[in-house]
Design a protein around this motif. Sequence first.
Motif, PDB file in Angstrom:
ATOM      1  N   HIS C  92       0.853  -1.189   0.000  1.00  0.00           N
ATOM      2  CA  HIS C  92       0.000   0.000   0.000  1.00  0.00           C
ATOM      3  C   HIS C  92       0.888   1.238   0.000  1.00  0.00           C
ATOM      4  N   ILE C  93       0.625   2.143  -0.925  1.00  0.00           N
ATOM      5  CA  ILE C  93       1.378   3.396  -0.981  1.00  0.00           C
ATOM      6  C   ILE C  93       0.406   4.562  -1.081  1.00  0.00           C
ATOM      7  N   GLU C  94       0.561   5.517  -0.181  1.00  0.00           N
ATOM      8  CA  GLU C  94      -0.316   6.692  -0.149  1.00  0.00           C
ATOM      9  C   GLU C  94      -1.786   6.287  -0.220  1.00  0.00           C
ATOM     10  N   LYS C  95      -2.143   5.355   0.690  1.00  0.00           N
ATOM     11  CA  LYS C  95      -3.521   4.855   0.868  1.00  0.00           C
ATOM     12  C   LYS C  95      -4.054   4.008  -0.290  1.00  0.00           C
ATOM     13  N   LYS C  96      -3.264   3.837  -1.343  1.00  0.00           N
ATOM     14  CA  LYS C  96      -3.733   3.031  -2.478  1.00  0.00           C
ATOM     15  C   LYS C  96      -3.047   1.662  -2.455  1.00  0.00           C
ATOM     16  N   SER C  97      -3.809   0.648  -2.911  1.00  0.00           N
ATOM     17  CA  SER C  97      -3.196  -0.668  -3.089  1.00  0.00           C
ATOM     18  C   SER C  97      -2.441  -0.623  -4.415  1.00  0.00           C
ATOM     19  N   VAL C  98      -1.131  -0.864  -4.364  1.00  0.00           N
ATOM     20  CA  VAL C  98      -0.361  -0.879  -5.615  1.00  0.00           C
ATOM     21  C   VAL C  98       0.089  -2.293  -5.961  1.00  0.00           C
ATOM     22  N   PHE C  99      -0.188  -3.238  -5.063  1.00  0.00           N
ATOM     23  CA  PHE C  99       0.111  -4.646  -5.354  1.00  0.00           C
ATOM     24  C   PHE C  99      -0.719  -5.521  -4.441  1.00  0.00           C
ATOM     25  N   ASP C 100      -1.349  -6.557  -5.040  1.00  0.00           N
ATOM     26  CA  ASP C 100      -2.148  -7.509  -4.270  1.00  0.00           C
ATOM     27  C   ASP C 100      -1.905  -8.878  -4.887  1.00  0.00           C
ATOM     28  N   ARG C 101      -1.246  -9.751  -4.131  1.00  0.00           N
ATOM     29  CA  ARG C 101      -0.841 -11.051  -4.672  1.00  0.00           C
ATOM     30  C   ARG C 101      -2.024 -11.879  -5.144  1.00  0.00           C
ATOM     31  N   THR C 102      -3.171 -11.712  -4.487  1.00  0.00           N
ATOM     32  CA  THR C 102      -4.345 -12.525  -4.839  1.00  0.00           C
ATOM     33  C   THR C 102      -4.947 -12.102  -6.170  1.00  0.00           C
ATOM     34  N   LYS C 103      -4.590 -10.909  -6.657  1.00  0.00           N
ATOM     35  CA  LYS C 103      -5.151 -10.435  -7.931  1.00  0.00           C
ATOM     36  C   LYS C 103      -4.186 -10.611  -9.095  1.00  0.00           C
ATOM     37  N   GLU C 104      -3.017 -11.209  -8.826  1.00  0.00           N
ATOM     38  CA  GLU C 104      -2.054 -11.465  -9.901  1.00  0.00           C
ATOM     39  C   GLU C 104      -2.584 -12.609 -10.757  1.00  0.00           C
TER      40      GLU C 104
END
Lengths: 105, 105, 105, 105, 105
Positions: C92-104
């Motif tokens: 999470h960077i600046e309140k945003k999800s920038v990577f989620d392993r489950t959505k790869e």
Amino acid sequence: MFLARVIGSIVSTQKVASMKGHKLLIVEPYRLDADTRASLVTTGRTFIAVDTLGSGEGDLVLVCQGSSARLTPETKTLPIDAVITGIVDSVHIEKKSVFDRTKEA
Amino acid sequence: MFLARVIGSIVSTQKVASMKGHKLLIVEPYRLDADTRASLVTTGRTFIAVDTLGSGEGDLVLVCQGSSARLTPETKTLPIDAVITGIVDSVHIEKKSVFDRTKEA
Amino acid sequence: MFLARVIGSIVSTQKVASMKGHKLLIVEPYRLDADTRASLVTTGRTFIAVDTLGSGEGDLVLVCQGSSARLTPETKTLPIDAVITGIVDSVHIEKKSVFDRTKEA
Amino acid sequence: MFLARVIGSIVSTQKVASMKGHKLLIVEPYRLDADTRASLVTTGRTFIAVDTLGSGEGDLVLVCQGSSARLTPETKTLPIDAVITGIVDSVHIEKKSVFDRTKEA
Amino acid sequence: MFLARVIGSIVSTQKVASMKGHKLLIVEPYRLDADTRASLVTTGRTFIAVDTLGSGEGDLVLVCQGSSARLTPETKTLPIDAVITGIVDSVHIEKKSVFDRTKEA
């Protein structure tokens, strides 16, 4: 090691306990001017180093990085990766004086 | 050491056992703006550092790299190469204030 | 530490004896996209790191460099300067999800 | 390690006590010329290294960085991160001689 | 660690005593080609590493940097910051073979 100009300082009250009482200076690494090869110029980088020598803003200093930054009597157990190990009086490159502390403003 | 802004955090469940319970923050190193020399700007790099001080997103922090990152009480035996050693209150460069935590939004 | 994507592996039969049996993965360091600040992008660099966690191609991992790479139970006496210390679930960077392993993919 | 040309020296009288009496030389790291691949050229960087071999201006030398800079008899306890470990006689790259000390002016 | 091509060697007779008898090779770090992602290309940098494996010019090798370069039986007490720890047989990236020693000229 590298040459750097002391350009400022930082204040931090919430810090690792062992760091209390240690002066943290902002240093800007310098390199030989690639064109003239007659003066030192900034690399544009910004680092923080511990000072134990009484260095002040404007001084050209010698900075040691890495684990060796802990090899001074005052820094042996500190979580630091850079320390000022000398205040530079003069620098000669290719027979020319490129820095003389006594001629600084 | 270098100055950095805390910009986020990571979550990792499969990790080296000794790393469990340690907060991993994303930090973006800052440097002096080469043009104005009146503010700090990002270097565009992205590092991960362990935090033991309660640092939060938006904080300007001091980061120590290398083996010295293990020289804090909480990090002595960890496989880490960067730790936050201070939360920065203020930064002065060439007699100017370039950062003041109390004036941040 | 830095974030990196596992992109491959190497095979070496003639090597320092203590290195036998250790998995060597190719990792590509990632950084925050400077323009969008909403995703992670490659830095274009290529490093080799030892893996002890079962990391596989495509995984986003946490990499520790330097002497601290020897601070895991399996790597204590190895001539290595980089080890994977975690498989990343989310960033999470600046309140945003920038990577989620489950959505790869 | 890296190859470097000795280009000058520095004088510092206010320094960490253990540094007294050690010669500090300015070295400019060299690399293979990417275009011709037939000569060594400067990288444009400027470092300071301790010399214990009697190196002089113009010499091409081998420089060791990091904690290993303390692994010579004269530098064991010094706060230094770079030492000259050899004066280079010749360099061969891809079967060509790219440096020969006896042919230097 | 990083991948590198052995491109040459250096000769130095005046050196730190402990360095006598150790082979010093010139290595050129390689990275994945950012455009094609199908081959390894030079980074344009030039380093010196100690070899204990009998590596020769043209070999693709694995290089370990920093204090860990001293973690091989032959290099324990040497003032070195880079050692070759493996001769690479093959490299696979994103399911493709990007290097195969048996297919080299």
